[in-house]
Design a protein around this motif. Structure first.
Motif, PDB file in Angstrom:
ATOM      1  N   SER A 110       0.838  -1.203   0.000  1.00  0.00           N
ATOM      2  CA  SER A 110       0.000   0.000   0.000  1.00  0.00           C
ATOM      3  C   SER A 110       0.870   1.248   0.000  1.00  0.00           C
ATOM      4  O   SER A 110       0.584   2.229  -0.703  1.00  0.00           O
ATOM      5  N   PHE A 111       1.947   1.219   0.789  1.00  0.00           N
ATOM      6  CA  PHE A 111       2.857   2.366   0.826  1.00  0.00           C
ATOM      7  C   PHE A 111       3.582   2.538  -0.506  1.00  0.00           C
ATOM      8  O   PHE A 111       3.913   3.657  -0.902  1.00  0.00           O
ATOM      9  N   ALA A 112       3.836   1.430  -1.202  1.00  0.00           N
ATOM     10  CA  ALA A 112       4.461   1.523  -2.523  1.00  0.00           C
ATOM     11  C   ALA A 112       3.560   2.253  -3.506  1.00  0.00           C
ATOM     12  O   ALA A 112       4.047   2.912  -4.431  1.00  0.00           O
ATOM     13  N   ARG A 113       2.263   2.166  -3.299  1.00  0.00           N
ATOM     14  CA  ARG A 113       1.313   2.801  -4.208  1.00  0.00           C
ATOM     15  C   ARG A 113       0.904   4.202  -3.766  1.00  0.00           C
ATOM     16  O   ARG A 113       0.658   5.065  -4.597  1.00  0.00           O
ATOM     17  N   VAL A 148      13.199   0.334  -1.061  1.00  0.00           N
ATOM     18  CA  VAL A 148      12.845   0.207  -2.483  1.00  0.00           C
ATOM     19  C   VAL A 148      11.918   1.346  -2.899  1.00  0.00           C
ATOM     20  O   VAL A 148      12.118   1.975  -3.950  1.00  0.00           O
ATOM     21  N   VAL A 149      10.911   1.617  -2.079  1.00  0.00           N
ATOM     22  CA  VAL A 149       9.984   2.709  -2.382  1.00  0.00           C
ATOM     23  C   VAL A 149      10.723   4.044  -2.396  1.00  0.00           C
ATOM     24  O   VAL A 149      10.511   4.887  -3.281  1.00  0.00           O
ATOM     25  N   GLY A 150      11.614   4.236  -1.412  1.00  0.00           N
ATOM     26  CA  GLY A 150      12.381   5.477  -1.354  1.00  0.00           C
ATOM     27  C   GLY A 150      13.281   5.665  -2.555  1.00  0.00           C
ATOM     28  O   GLY A 150      13.485   6.794  -3.024  1.00  0.00           O
ATOM     29  N   TRP A 151      13.820   4.576  -3.075  1.00  0.00           N
ATOM     30  CA  TRP A 151      14.698   4.649  -4.252  1.00  0.00           C
ATOM     31  C   TRP A 151      13.899   4.972  -5.514  1.00  0.00           C
ATOM     32  O   TRP A 151      14.329   5.778  -6.339  1.00  0.00           O
ATOM     33  N   MET A 152      12.719   4.365  -5.651  1.00  0.00           N
ATOM     34  CA  MET A 152      11.950   4.508  -6.880  1.00  0.00           C
ATOM     35  C   MET A 152      11.012   5.716  -6.856  1.00  0.00           C
ATOM     36  O   MET A 152      10.678   6.261  -7.913  1.00  0.00           O
ATOM     37  N   ARG A 153      10.592   6.131  -5.660  1.00  0.00           N
ATOM     38  CA  ARG A 153       9.652   7.249  -5.563  1.00  0.00           C
ATOM     39  C   ARG A 153      10.118   8.186  -4.449  1.00  0.00           C
ATOM     40  O   ARG A 153       9.509   8.307  -3.392  1.00  0.00           O
ATOM     41  N   ALA A 154      11.246   8.830  -4.711  1.00  0.00           N
ATOM     42  CA  ALA A 154      11.897   9.664  -3.697  1.00  0.00           C
ATOM     43  C   ALA A 154      11.022  10.855  -3.309  1.00  0.00           C
ATOM     44  O   ALA A 154      10.508  11.577  -4.158  1.00  0.00           O
ATOM     45  N   SER A 155      10.838  11.023  -2.000  1.00  0.00           N
ATOM     46  CA  SER A 155      10.109  12.163  -1.458  1.00  0.00           C
ATOM     47  C   SER A 155      10.434  12.254   0.024  1.00  0.00           C
ATOM     48  O   SER A 155      11.092  11.366   0.588  1.00  0.00           O
ATOM     49  N   THR A 224       6.498  -0.041  -8.884  1.00  0.00           N
ATOM     50  CA  THR A 224       7.069  -0.101  -7.540  1.00  0.00           C
ATOM     51  C   THR A 224       6.451  -1.242  -6.744  1.00  0.00           C
ATOM     52  O   THR A 224       7.133  -1.929  -5.972  1.00  0.00           O
ATOM     53  N   GLY A 225       5.152  -1.468  -6.950  1.00  0.00           N
ATOM     54  CA  GLY A 225       4.474  -2.558  -6.254  1.00  0.00           C
ATOM     55  C   GLY A 225       5.048  -3.922  -6.593  1.00  0.00           C
ATOM     56  O   GLY A 225       5.156  -4.788  -5.722  1.00  0.00           O
ATOM     57  N   HIS A 226       5.428  -4.131  -7.851  1.00  0.00           N
ATOM     58  CA  HIS A 226       6.037  -5.403  -8.243  1.00  0.00           C
ATOM     59  C   HIS A 226       7.342  -5.638  -7.486  1.00  0.00           C
ATOM     60  O   HIS A 226       7.595  -6.748  -6.991  1.00  0.00           O
ATOM     61  N   TYR A 227       8.163  -4.600  -7.412  1.00  0.00           N
ATOM     62  CA  TYR A 227       9.446  -4.731  -6.723  1.00  0.00           C
ATOM     63  C   TYR A 227       9.249  -4.944  -5.221  1.00  0.00           C
ATOM     64  O   TYR A 227       9.960  -5.750  -4.603  1.00  0.00           O
ATOM     65  N   VAL A 228       8.303  -4.234  -4.634  1.00  0.00           N
ATOM     66  CA  VAL A 228       8.088  -4.353  -3.197  1.00  0.00           C
ATOM     67  C   VAL A 228       7.518  -5.731  -2.860  1.00  0.00           C
ATOM     68  O   VAL A 228       7.949  -6.368  -1.887  1.00  0.00           O
ATOM     69  N   PHE A 229       6.557  -6.209  -3.639  1.00  0.00           N
ATOM     70  CA  PHE A 229       5.998  -7.541  -3.412  1.00  0.00           C
ATOM     71  C   PHE A 229       7.101  -8.593  -3.442  1.00  0.00           C
ATOM     72  O   PHE A 229       7.194  -9.446  -2.555  1.00  0.00           O
ATOM     73  N   THR A 230       7.954  -8.531  -4.444  1.00  0.00           N
ATOM     74  CA  THR A 230       9.037  -9.507  -4.573  1.00  0.00           C
ATOM     75  C   THR A 230      10.033  -9.386  -3.432  1.00  0.00           C
ATOM     76  O   THR A 230      10.476 -10.398  -2.869  1.00  0.00           O
ATOM     77  N   LEU A 266      -3.085  -6.347  -4.154  1.00  0.00           N
ATOM     78  CA  LEU A 266      -2.810  -4.909  -4.165  1.00  0.00           C
ATOM     79  C   LEU A 266      -1.813  -4.509  -5.240  1.00  0.00           C
ATOM     80  O   LEU A 266      -1.639  -3.316  -5.512  1.00  0.00           O
ATOM     81  N   VAL A 267      -1.140  -5.476  -5.839  1.00  0.00           N
ATOM     82  CA  VAL A 267      -0.160  -5.167  -6.879  1.00  0.00           C
ATOM     83  C   VAL A 267      -0.907  -4.884  -8.171  1.00  0.00           C
ATOM     84  O   VAL A 267      -1.757  -5.664  -8.597  1.00  0.00           O
ATOM     85  N   ARG A 268      -0.610  -3.780  -8.794  1.00  0.00           N
ATOM     86  CA  ARG A 268      -1.305  -3.366 -10.004  1.00  0.00           C
ATOM     87  C   ARG A 268      -0.320  -3.056 -11.135  1.00  0.00           C
ATOM     88  O   ARG A 268       0.801  -2.610 -10.889  1.00  0.00           O
ATOM     89  N   THR A 269      -0.761  -3.270 -12.356  1.00  0.00           N
ATOM     90  CA  THR A 269       0.019  -2.869 -13.525  1.00  0.00           C
ATOM     91  C   THR A 269      -0.102  -1.357 -13.702  1.00  0.00           C
ATOM     92  O   THR A 269      -0.940  -0.704 -13.078  1.00  0.00           O
ATOM     93  N   LYS A 270       0.713  -0.799 -14.573  1.00  0.00           N
ATOM     94  CA  LYS A 270       0.652   0.642 -14.818  1.00  0.00           C
ATOM     95  C   LYS A 270      -0.695   1.046 -15.405  1.00  0.00           C
ATOM     96  O   LYS A 270      -1.228   2.116 -15.094  1.00  0.00           O
ATOM     97  N   HIS A 271      -1.257   0.185 -16.238  1.00  0.00           N
ATOM     98  CA  HIS A 271      -2.572   0.477 -16.820  1.00  0.00           C
ATOM     99  C   HIS A 271      -3.635   0.497 -15.730  1.00  0.00           C
ATOM    100  O   HIS A 271      -4.495   1.386 -15.700  1.00  0.00           O
ATOM    101  N   GLU A 272      -3.583  -0.461 -14.827  1.00  0.00           N
ATOM    102  CA  GLU A 272      -4.567  -0.533 -13.746  1.00  0.00           C
ATOM    103  C   GLU A 272      -4.403   0.623 -12.775  1.00  0.00           C
ATOM    104  O   GLU A 272      -5.387   1.137 -12.237  1.00  0.00           O
ATOM    105  N   LEU A 273      -3.163   1.057 -12.542  1.00  0.00           N
ATOM    106  CA  LEU A 273      -2.936   2.176 -11.633  1.00  0.00           C
ATOM    107  C   LEU A 273      -3.575   3.451 -12.167  1.00  0.00           C
ATOM    108  O   LEU A 273      -4.169   4.226 -11.424  1.00  0.00           O
ATOM    109  N   SER A 274      -3.466   3.677 -13.469  1.00  0.00           N
ATOM    110  CA  SER A 274      -4.078   4.867 -14.051  1.00  0.00           C
ATOM    111  C   SER A 274      -5.595   4.780 -14.030  1.00  0.00           C
ATOM    112  O   SER A 274      -6.291   5.787 -13.949  1.00  0.00           O
TER     113      SER A 274
END
Length: 302
Positions: A110-113, A148-155, A224-230, A266-274
């Motif tokens: 959830s945090f990855a998303r 992983v989330v911090g690396w891919m979605r820095a904030s 990001t969700g794919h990487y976090v799940f794995t 909770l893992v979604r593709t880019k199409h599903e996320l949009s």
């Protein structure tokens, strides 16, 4: 399933569970253990399919889910059932349920998303709960997930969560962990070779299956969700290989089986996320569209 990753992960998880059931039978585990794991597999699959096709995981839903899960984890660390000073379980009838195995992957994905003040606070609360239990495997899982989330979605939110989770994981390494290994649960990827070579290799193959689906996605398809799940399940498998921690899906333990299939929803593709973004100012947009159409019709009439 429309998502290839979800389909591959579901099949991989199912095969890993079946390998685990075969191992329990060959190792002479009690029939109740086999039935519990088999029942958890069926429940996890049913919940996953139901949620996947009936629930719209919007940002608001994920925020509420993350907060609720973190509060349950913190309550478990305070009021849960303790074994050798480790307070990780709640009792539901005759069953020991490890809440972190079910809920912590949900928090991480959830945090990855969604990264906002509430999800960040929820992750920090969950990290403190893992340190209080203490649970090195789960704390390490959340630590790597936030990195992983911090690396891919820095904030500022992801950076803060990653720092706190790293600190709580370090704290679990310093705190004593007095739990002893449990038969059919801990160290099984090593003790399985005592049965025979084929059984030992089968368990390793099952562990590989759990984390392999991501390699079948191109980099452009991965989120990001794919990487976090794995990373979540990779850490738990690594912890099981290094210490007295449950081997997910393969060893005895219903919580990890249910947690695996639930977290996958909770893992979604880019199409599903949009497609799952919440509509904003929908009424205003419709009003502007209708005004534009009236103006256009008037212009045509003139």
């Amino acid at each position: 399933m429309k998502d290839r990753f979800a389909l591959l992960s579901t099949v991989s998880g199912l095969i890993a569970c079946l390998i685990g059931l075969a191992y329990l039978n060959l190792a002479g585990a009690p029939l109740t253990m086999i039935l519990v794991n088999g029942g958890a597999m069926i429940i996890g699959l049913l919940l996953a399919f139901t949620i996947r096709f009936s629930l719209r995981t919007t940002e608001s839903f994920l925020t509420i889910l993350t907060v609720v899960c973190s509060l349950i984890l913190f309550a478990t660390a305070i009021f849960g059932y303790a074994i050798s000073d480790a307070r990780r379980w709640i009792l539901i009838g005759p069953f020991f349920v490890q809440t972190s195995s079910i809920l912590l992957p949900l928090v991480a994905i959830s945090f990855a998303r969604v990264q906002n003040p509430w999800t960040t606070l929820a992750v920090i609360v969950a990290a403190l709960a893992m340190a209080a239990q203490p649970d090195r495997a789960m704390a390490g899982m959340l630590c790597l997930a936030t990195l992983v989330v911090g690396w891919m979605r820095a904030s500022k939110w992801t950076a803060g969560a990653a720092v706190i989770c790293t600190m709580t994981f370090a704290a679990t390494l310093l705190l004593p962990d007095n739990l002893t290994a449990v038969p059919y649960v801990d160290h099984i990827i090593w003790t399985a070779f005592e049965i025979n070579l084929v059984v030992g290799l089968a368990l390793w193959f099952g562990c590989l299956l759990i984390v392999s689906p991501i390699v079948f996605l191109s980099k452009s398809e991965r989120t990001t969700g794919h990487y976090v799940f794995t990373s979540c399940w990779f850490v738990l498998i690594t912890a099981a290989a290094m210490g007295a921690y449950p081997t997910p899906l393969i060893g005895y333990g219903s919580s990890a089986i249910i947690g695996y299939f639930l977290s996958l929803t909770l893992v979604r593709t880019k199409h599903e996320l949009s497609a799952t973004k919440e509509p904003k100012n929908l009424g205003g947009t419709e009003k502007k569209d209708s005004q534009f159409k009236v103006s256009k019709m008037s212009a045509v009439g003139v």
